[in-house]
Design an enzyme around this catalytic site. Structure first.
Site, PDB file in Angstrom:
ATOM      1  N   LYS A 179       0.612  -1.230   0.223  1.00 26.26           N
ATOM      2  CA  LYS A 179       0.066   0.011  -0.224  1.00 26.26           C
ATOM      3  C   LYS A 179       0.910   1.147  -0.005  1.00 26.26           C
ATOM      4  O   LYS A 179       2.036   1.202   0.502  1.00 26.26           O
ATOM      5  CB  LYS A 179      -0.827   0.291   1.193  1.00 26.26           C
ATOM      6  CG  LYS A 179      -2.269  -1.457   1.155  1.00 26.26           C
ATOM      7  CD  LYS A 179      -2.756  -0.602   0.139  1.00 26.26           C
ATOM      8  CE  LYS A 179      -4.501  -1.827  -0.017  1.00 26.26           C
ATOM      9  NZ  LYS A 179      -4.299  -2.906  -0.577  1.00 26.26           N
TER      10      LYS A 179
HETATM   11  C1  PLP Z   1      -9.602  -1.948  -1.405  1.00 28.95           C
HETATM   12  C2  PLP Z   1      -9.682  -2.876  -0.284  1.00 28.95           C
HETATM   13  N1  PLP Z   1     -10.290  -2.735   0.877  1.00 28.95           N
HETATM   14  C3  PLP Z   1     -10.134  -3.243   2.275  1.00 28.95           C
HETATM   15  C4  PLP Z   1      -8.826  -4.313   1.964  1.00 28.95           C
HETATM   16  C5  PLP Z   1      -7.999  -4.905   2.891  1.00 28.95           C
HETATM   17  O1  PLP Z   1      -6.851  -4.899   3.838  1.00 28.95           O
HETATM   18  P1  PLP Z   1      -5.778  -6.090   4.265  1.00 28.95           P
HETATM   19  O2  PLP Z   1      -5.536  -6.781   3.194  1.00 28.95           O
HETATM   20  O3  PLP Z   1      -5.294  -4.775   4.929  1.00 28.95           O
HETATM   21  O4  PLP Z   1      -7.323  -6.330   5.548  1.00 28.95           O
HETATM   22  C6  PLP Z   1      -8.141  -4.100   0.487  1.00 28.95           C
HETATM   23  C7  PLP Z   1      -6.773  -4.666   0.254  1.00 28.95           C
HETATM   24  O5  PLP Z   1      -6.338  -4.607  -0.563  1.00 28.95           O
HETATM   25  C8  PLP Z   1      -8.336  -3.257  -0.686  1.00 28.95           C
HETATM   26  O6  PLP Z   1      -7.926  -2.987  -1.175  1.00 28.95           O
END
Ligand code: PLP
Length: 377
Positions: A187
């Site tokens: 990210k």
């Molecule tokens: C749009 C979106 N929401 C939520 C998430 C979830 O994040 P995490 O992987 O930290 O759980 C991601 C992760 O790629 C995402 O791209």
């Protein structure tokens, strides 16, 4: 798609020293770095409360729990996004309502959003996809009119700004009732494991959420609500504290790479390039797009051939996302009508994301863009 190693080498000294400090302190959970990072991020985002948690998926779930959404409540979100958004809606026995996206920004379509509202609708989850902030002014207006919560899924757009019609600006994730993010390593602000956070300016909601992330405890061993165990550990907080001062620089580096790509593809009629919705270009002034992904639309039907050609030439690329959520087995529903997902159905056939990170240099960008232009000429 990303080069985390080169980025790490540039900040190695600070990061290594911070991690060493955590190891020596043995305050692995809830150590001082967690509080310090929280305070630094509150300042950077100009938001009253940052509540760190274990990942971006938890952040979404906890935000929905904190708002008191109940089984059967309908939550509207975009069909074209990563599954985490809709997954947590389902996990909480809420009813996900997927709607189409706009062809230029890939973000939730305002007309489709309005049409999807029913008496059961309780919340809207705009996803700031690929780093670009959704049309928040319109979303806030709709939410106010229908008394709905707005939960911004800001996993992909930390650092982006949103400019309102009156010229005022707010950071993505701090505009709705609550915002969430992910610190997954790739990210824009990534740690070296999993991490996430929830943002809000609402003191009462922040208090509720602080209990939910910690087993529903507001006093040790007194569980007032059903909670979860979701913590950002001290090592990840130390990494994030070291990286946060570079976030704007990282976003600028991504925008510069996007600008190079856009210039190189400007005369290729088989390619639609991404731009900031607010100014139609990529400018640092509006900085509403922080290019978590750089995503093209290939209009001559050769997207899959290009994907393979790039792989054959050692150039990373990815299809985000190959299947719309309304067609995924877990989320398909009789209520959906294919005609309502015209844009998403087309995007899944045409989009391709190119390498995008803070360390791309001109030589790499030239190789990537020449290879694509030669193939699609
Ligand atoms: C749009 C979106 N929401 C939520 C998430 C979830 O994040 P995490 O992987 O930290 O759980 C991601 C992760 O790629 C995402 O791209």
């Amino acid at each position: 798609m990303v080069d985390l190693q080169s980025q790490y080498q540039k900040i190695k000294e600070t990061v290594d020293a911070s991690i060493q400090e955590v190891l020596e302190s043995s305050a692995y959970i809830n150590g001082p770095y967690v509080k310090e990072f929280q305070a630094d991020l509150e300042k950077y985002l100009d938001v009253k409360h940052v509540i760190p948690c274990a990942n971006g998926t938890d952040a979404l779930q906890i935000a929905m729990m904190g708002l008191g959404l109940q089984p059967g409540d309908e939550v509207i979100t975009a069909d074209f996004t990563f599954a985490a958004t809709v997954e947590v809606i389902g996990l909480l026995n809420l009813t996900p309502v997927l709607v189409d996206v706009e062809p230029d920004t890939f973000n939730i379509d305002i007309k489709a959003l309005k049409e999807a509202i029913t008496p059961k609708t309780k919340a809207i989850v705009p996803v700031h996809l690929f780093g670009q902030v959704a049309n928040m002014e319109a979303i806030l207006e709709i939410a106010k009119e229908h008394n709905l919560f707005v939960i911004e899924d800001n996993a992909q757009a930390i650092g982006a700004n949103y400019t309102f019609k009156d010229g005022s600006k707010k950071k993505a994730g701090t505009i709705g009732d609550v915002g969430t993010t992910s610190f997954f390593p790739s990210k824009n602000l990534g740690c070296y494991g999993d991490g996430g956070a929830i943002f809000t300016n609402d003191d009462d909601l922040a208090h509720i959420i602080r209990g939910i992330v910690n087993h529903g405890m507001y006093k040790r061993y007194y569980h007032d609500v059903v909670g979860v165990n979701s913590r950002l550990d001290s090592i990840q907080a130390a990494v994030l504290k070291a990286k946060l001062p570079f976030l704007d620089e990282y976003c600028n580096a991504r925008r510069n790479a996007a600008r190079f790509y856009n210039n190189a593809f400007a005369n290729n009629s088989n390619i639609i390039t991404p731009t900031s919705a607010s100014c139609g270009q990529i400018c640092d002034a509006c900085d509403c797009h922080v290019f978590h992904q750089y995503t093209l639309q290939i209009t001559n039907g050769k997207r899959d051939e290009l994907h393979q050609h790039l792989l054959d030439n050692g150039i990373a690329n990815a299809i985000y996302y190959p299947v719309p959520l309304h067609k995924q087995k877990a989320y398909a529903n009789d209520r959906y009508n294919e005609a309502d997902f015209k844009v998403t159905n087309e995007l899944v056939e045409t989009v391709i994301s190119l390498p995008m990170h803070t360390e791309l240099d001109e030589e790499q960008l030239t190789l990537i863009t020449n290879t694509i232009n030669d193939f699609l000429s």
